[in-house]
Design a protein around this motif. Structure first.
Motif, PDB file in Angstrom:
ATOM      1  N   UNK A 162       0.834  -1.205   0.000  1.00  0.00           N
ATOM      2  CA  UNK A 162       0.000   0.000   0.000  1.00  0.00           C
ATOM      3  C   UNK A 162       0.867   1.254   0.000  1.00  0.00           C
ATOM      4  N   UNK A 163       0.557   2.170  -0.891  1.00  0.00           N
ATOM      5  CA  UNK A 163       1.279   3.438  -1.010  1.00  0.00           C
ATOM      6  C   UNK A 163       0.354   4.560  -0.537  1.00  0.00           C
ATOM      7  N   UNK A 164       0.533   5.085   0.667  1.00  0.00           N
ATOM      8  CA  UNK A 164      -0.388   6.090   1.207  1.00  0.00           C
ATOM      9  C   UNK A 164      -0.092   7.508   0.706  1.00  0.00           C
ATOM     10  N   UNK A 165      -0.061   7.663  -0.600  1.00  0.00           N
ATOM     11  CA  UNK A 165       0.127   8.972  -1.232  1.00  0.00           C
ATOM     12  C   UNK A 165      -1.225   9.637  -1.393  1.00  0.00           C
ATOM     13  N   UNK A 210      -2.618   2.231  -4.579  1.00  0.00           N
ATOM     14  CA  UNK A 210      -2.848   3.477  -3.864  1.00  0.00           C
ATOM     15  C   UNK A 210      -4.294   3.902  -4.049  1.00  0.00           C
ATOM     16  N   UNK A 211      -4.728   4.822  -3.195  1.00  0.00           N
ATOM     17  CA  UNK A 211      -6.085   5.356  -3.241  1.00  0.00           C
ATOM     18  C   UNK A 211      -6.005   6.827  -3.616  1.00  0.00           C
ATOM     19  N   UNK A 212      -6.643   7.206  -4.709  1.00  0.00           N
ATOM     20  CA  UNK A 212      -6.702   8.595  -5.147  1.00  0.00           C
ATOM     21  C   UNK A 212      -8.137   9.080  -4.963  1.00  0.00           C
ATOM     22  N   UNK A 213      -8.335  10.005  -4.035  1.00  0.00           N
ATOM     23  CA  UNK A 213      -9.688  10.388  -3.646  1.00  0.00           C
ATOM     24  C   UNK A 213     -10.392  11.353  -4.567  1.00  0.00           C
TER      25      UNK A 213
END
Length: 498
Positions: A162-165, A210-213
């Motif tokens: 997981x990449x928390x960017x 990653x998660x991009x909001x």
């Protein structure tokens, strides 16, 4: 013992002979000791996390999960999370006052991204209700991952990385900059930072996510310029799995996850009580719409507002700000049999998941609003939980929404509502601190799907065969709609809309 000369066999001599009869052969003792010794070695190696075990016995990045002595419910579910430099996440949160000149974005980031707690209301639960903004998924996922039960400090044992960017926060700060170098600076730094990591080189990022909001459209700017930044066009990011609030049907490595609604339960009992409440809810209106107009009088929204305004069976709430009246908006959705969900500023809407939370059957006008988006969270059979009315028919005044809804038999409506209520846990995000819950929320569903995606790639490589689970181009959306075991695409009912 003595040798019997007559038959060449051993005979028992001296005493009762019981001790001699029960004494095991020497080879048996050696074998037993050997088994115990190696079992202890395997147990020691398999239970060590980090340092010596990972250095001496580090498995291939493409190997199957290692053997673990005893039952380990995290086997195949371990996640390794990068500890990124603060400029990629925490520093962006600290700059929250720069996000908007009119709205206080900082107050929306409290409580791990859930926003401020809402007081008890007529249409919200007594506890677990928050004023949650649609762009806070990066905070919400990061908070959950920090408390994920199967985090590991050893990337060699991880099923995914997981990449928390906080890509969405970066975009919110920089999308309107005319200087493209400035606009792209942090996303380029992120890609460069990743490719230098040994964890990255293990699978060249194919096990990273990653998660991009924000919507995918904000991250796929072409070389010719235009809107957004090019984060998702970088080769390094193209190898990853990217979770967004709205995916492109043609991108291939991006997957849409539900917008966060207002209810974030902390126990199974909270969820069950809410589902039961939605089953017993009085639905006074046939259909309802929560949303404001858009420019022009030939849009689907314009027709929805016009038709709803003329109908005694339709309820409407047109708040200018979504944060102004969450209890009133939820009250409208809970009082309607059907909730119409036209395209918002883009194809999808947060209101879709508010409606499901309210037990209201969603009505869509374009397949990209849900059917080609949330394939991990919503049923493949869209007719089981929703209604589809082609938007062109509505915009051209060729169809009455109310007449179409009245054609549906009451028994079918009841079945659809029950399916919507059954979906509620899968599209909500629970409290990060909650423990021991049985139900799987939107986070659980998404992480399991990411792990499954990575596992298929890992298994194919270990077996020496090619596996392609990412299809770019015009027909890529069709692969996400294939049934289990189906491989070939063909004509699809959504073709005219895509």
């Amino acid at each position: 013992m003595e040798m019997d000369a007559a038959n060449g066999k051993h005979s028992v001599g001296g005493g009762s002979g019981v001790g001699s009869l029960l004494r095991p052969p020497r080879i048996f003792c050696i074998t037993l000791l050997s088994i115990v010794f190696w079992a202890l070695i395997i147990y020691f190696v398999s239970t060590m996390q980090g340092n010596m075990a990972s250095l001496l016995l580090k498995p291939s990045a493409f190997s199957l999960p290692s053997f673990r002595f005893g039952r380990d419910r995290c086997v195949g579910r371990y996640i390794y999370m990068y500890d990124l430099p603060p400029r990629f996440n925490a520093d962006l949160v600290r700059r929250c006052r720069q996000f908007s000149v009119t709205d206080d974005i900082c107050k929306l980031m409290v409580n791990d991204g859930f926003g401020a707690e809402l007081p008890p209301g007529d249409s919200l639960p007594e506890k677990g209700a928050y004023d949650t903004d649609q762009y806070m998924l990066e905070l919400i996922y990061h908070a959950r991952m920090k408390r994920y039960e199967c985090l590991t400090a050893d990337p060699s044992t991880a099923a995914a990385v997981y990449v928390p960017f906080y890509a969405g926060f970066d975009a919110s700060l920089n999308l309107w900059k005319s200087n493209l170098t400035d606009r792209d600076a942090l996303s380029r730094d992120m890609a460069d930072w990743l490719v230098r990591r040994p964890e990255w080189r293990a699978m060249w990022g194919h096990d990273h996510f990653l998660v991009a909001g924000r919507a995918t459209w904000d991250f796929i700017r072409s070389k010719d310029g235009g809107w957004g930044n090019p984060l998702m066009t970088y080769p390094a990011i193209r190898n990853m799995t990217v979770l967004t609030i709205e995916a492109s049907p043609w991108q291939g490595n991006d997957f849409a996850v539900p917008f966060a609604s207002h209810f974030h339960p902390s126990s199974d009992a909270d969820v069950l009580r809410w589902q039961d409440r939605m089953r017993r809810q009085e639905r006074r209106s046939l259909w309802g719409f929560a949303g404001g107009p858009r420019p022009g009088n030939t849009t689907v929204r314009a027709q929805i507002i016009e038709q709803c305004g003329k109908s005694s069976s339709c309820a409407m709430f047109g708040a200018k700000s979504y944060h102004s009246s969450p209890d009133q908006i939820m009250g409208l959705l809970e009082s309607a049999e059907f909730c119409v969900e036209p395209c918002g500023d883009s194809f999808t809407r947060k209101s879709t998941f508010d409606a499901i939370l309210a037990g209201c059957i969603p009505v869509f006008f374009h397949p990209i609003s849900a059917y080609t988006q949330y394939t991990w969270h919503l049923p493949r059979d869209y007719r089981s939980y929703s209604v589809f009315i082609p938007q062109i028919d509505v915009a051209k005044r060729n169809v009455s929404i109310e007449e179409e809804l009245r054609k549906i038999p009451p028994t079918k409506v009841a079945q659809m509502r029950e399916e919507v209520i059954r979906l509620i846990p899968r599209v909500m995000y629970r409290e990060p601190m909650a423990k021991g819950l049985v139900f799987k929320d939107a986070f659980d569903v998404a992480v399991a799907a990411v792990i499954d995606r990575v596992a298929k790639r890992r298994r194919a490589t270990a077996e020496g065969r090619e596996y392609n689970d990412s299809f770019d181009g015009y027909f890529s959306w069709k692969y996400d709609l294939l049934e289990r075991g189906q491989k070939d695409i063909g004509p699809h009912e959504f073709d005219p809309y895509m």
